[in-house]
Design a protein around this motif. Structure first.
Motif, PDB file in Angstrom:
ATOM      1  N   HIS A  74       0.796  -1.216   0.000  1.00 52.19           N
ATOM      2  CA  HIS A  74       0.000   0.000   0.000  1.00 52.19           C
ATOM      3  C   HIS A  74       0.833   1.272   0.000  1.00 52.19           C
ATOM      4  O   HIS A  74       1.901   1.327   0.572  1.00 52.19           O
ATOM      5  N   HIS A 202      -6.711  10.970   1.967  1.00 47.02           N
ATOM      6  CA  HIS A 202      -6.102  11.717   0.857  1.00 47.02           C
ATOM      7  C   HIS A 202      -7.056  11.855  -0.313  1.00 47.02           C
ATOM      8  O   HIS A 202      -7.834  10.961  -0.631  1.00 47.02           O
ATOM      9  N   ASP A 220      -9.634   4.112  -3.103  1.00 46.87           N
ATOM     10  CA  ASP A 220      -8.367   4.762  -2.756  1.00 46.87           C
ATOM     11  C   ASP A 220      -8.311   6.171  -3.350  1.00 46.87           C
ATOM     12  O   ASP A 220      -7.810   6.365  -4.430  1.00 46.87           O
ATOM     13  N   GLU A 255      -0.097  10.163  -2.962  1.00 50.49           N
ATOM     14  CA  GLU A 255       0.407   9.057  -3.786  1.00 50.49           C
ATOM     15  C   GLU A 255       1.832   9.279  -4.291  1.00 50.49           C
ATOM     16  O   GLU A 255       2.464   8.350  -4.777  1.00 50.49           O
ATOM     17  N   ASP A 282      -7.750   5.855   4.968  1.00 49.40           N
ATOM     18  CA  ASP A 282      -7.312   5.667   3.590  1.00 49.40           C
ATOM     19  C   ASP A 282      -7.752   4.272   3.164  1.00 49.40           C
ATOM     20  O   ASP A 282      -7.130   3.284   3.560  1.00 49.40           O
TER      21      ASP A 282
END
Ligand SMILES: [Zn+2]
Length: 483
Positions: A74, A202, A220, A255, A282
């Motif tokens: 991840h 995020h 995600d 990311e 997340d």
């Protein structure tokens, strides 16, 4: 995924990155991964120094990202730093995570139980679909800041709907290392406003590689942003006024090395803001494992905070219609934004959608869509946990704490390796369990009296939580530390 990796390999073999270091960044990553990268692609990484198994390196971000996609489960797997000096400073100053159990308490039962009923699955779905509809939220895309504006507007609408313009505000945060903005909502604390309780997720998305045109990023991490948005709505709908300041954050550019969260957490550290706890959301919507919520247990997680999240779930989610289960799992270095808070020496934790081995395989692909999961029922559990955490940690102003009424009459004492207790009401205890900071059950006893004691000689040093289950189904928890 496969196609992109082979494209990368082709470019690597053509030596496309070999000469140009203008794109290189300073990053911290796990020492083992740094040396693996050095062995396979020496032209992509210069190792600077290693401290406590964390390496500071100068590296090419895309290559590192792709490598970590293969090794790790991840996140980017590294933190990006603005300079070599900043990176070294940050990593050498990370203190040993304290094993002392902080004075987190649970005494807001009346308010929490009232508001948990109001969590709406369809509200979560609406925000997830709206974010996915941007097509991509890759940090350099036009849509990235459009999605930030959307989140800002959504949060402002919630504030206006419940008439909280006086003590709740939203701001966009500009960053140095990404054009994307983060979004922060602040609910001013009424008693100790310089103490902060923060949750985040995020806002950006990615599919890795070079094609940035379609990265729906539904699980995600539209799911996390939708989860914390619903927590905000439920709290304001119920006139939540915290003693401590509460902030909810949607981070830019996670990311590509946790950029948004690292810049914010670093500025909070530099301003001496007292962040008492941070929890990251997340990926909350893919139920890949047998249990529901998995607490990450890597070395950057604060053990006391993890124990507290377990205690909250035992209190609010072990029975009834808010019931769900939990487990623990390990997450890699730099796997999400909580690392940014941890490396700035703030207590941080990360409840995740599944065991990391079983988490959503479609992330970072064009298949990370809401349609493939179909509903937001899994995220609902995380919204509840977020609410429990915010209310109990920040405390609702004006509520009479339950501990003043009843649970404080339960007495606990620790004498060497004996834990004694005497409950306020005389009733049989059907079971007593002790969990360690990794959430593992290390002791079970059955059929005890309301005044009784437990022999802890089999336990080593550390923080623990005792869970007593009474004959009438009540659960009583108590945290303690063995020195
Ligand atoms: Zn993510």
């Amino acid at each position: 995924m496969k196609l992109k990796s082979s494209l990368l390999m082709l470019m690597l073999s053509m030596g496309i990155f070999a000469q140009d270091k203008s794109e290189f960044i300073y990053a911290s990553l796990e020492a083992q991964h740094a040396s693996e990268l050095k062995a396979s692609h020496p032209e992509l990484i210069d190792i600077i120094t290693t401290h406590n198994d964390v390496t500071i390196a100068h590296l090419h971000p895309e290559a590192a990202h792709e490598l970590h996609q293969k090794i790790l489960s991840h996140g980017p797997g590294y933190l990006m730093h603005p300079s070599k000096e900043a990176a070294i400073n940050k990593i050498k100053n990370v203190k040993e995570q304290s094993r002392t159990v902080l004075q987190f308490t649970i005494d807001q039962q009346a308010f929490v139980r009232q508001v948990l009923d109001e969590v709406s699955q369809s509200n979560i779905e609406e925000v997830m679909l709206a974010l996915e509809a941007f097509g991509t939220r890759y940090h350099t895309s036009v849509q990235a800041n459009q999605s930030a504006e959307y989140v800002k507007q959504t949060w402002e609408n919630i504030i206006a709907l419940y008439g909280r313009e006086n003590d709740v505000s939203v701001r966009l945060v500009n960053h140095n290392n990404t054009p994307m903005k983060s979004v922060v909502v602040t609910i001013n604390g009424t008693q100790t406003p310089n103490e902060y309780v923060i949750i985040g997720g995020h806002l950006d998305s990615t599919v890795g590689g070079w094609d940035k045109s379609f990265a729906p990023g539904s699980d995600d991490d539209a799911s996390g942003i939708a989860t914390i948005t619903e927590a905000l709505r439920v709290l304001l709908a119920n006139n939540f006024q915290p003693n401590r300041t509460v902030e909810i954050m949607a981070y830019a550019a996670e990311e590509i090395g946790l950029v948004g969260s690292n810049e914010i957490a670093t500025s909070y550290r530099n301003q001496n803001k007292n962040v008492v706890a941070f929890v990251q959301f997340d990926m909350t919507n893919f139920k890949g494992s047998s249990q529901d919520v998995y607490l990450a247990t890597d070395s950057f997680i604060n053990n006391a905070l993890n124990l507290y999240l377990i205690e909250l779930m035992e209190e609010y989610n072990s029975s009834g219609h808010h019931q769900f289960t939990y487990g623990t799992t390990r997450c890699n270095y730099g796997c999400s934004d909580h690392y940014s808070w941890a490396v700035n020496n703030f207590p941080a934790a990360f409840p995740f959608e599944a065991s990391f081995d079983d988490s959503n395989m479609n992330i970072h692909t064009s298949y990370d869509t809401f349609e493939l999961i179909g509903d937001a029922s899994h995220s609902v559990k995380f919204a509840k946990l977020a609410i429990e955490f915010l209310v109990e940690t920040a405390k609702h102003t004006g509520t009479l704490s339950a501990s003043n009424i009843s649970s404080s009459k339960n007495q606990f004492y620790l004498n060497h390796k004996t834990l004694g207790f005497e409950l306020a009401s005389v009733q049989k205890i059907t079971s007593a369990s002790i969990l360690n900071v990794a959430g593992q059950k290390v002791m079970s006893r059955f059929h005890l009296n309301s005044k009784d004691q437990l022999d802890l000689n089999s336990l080593s040093q550390g923080g623990y939580i005792l869970i007593l289950e009474t004959q009438d189904g009540q659960k009583i928890t108590h945290k303690f530390v063995l020195k």
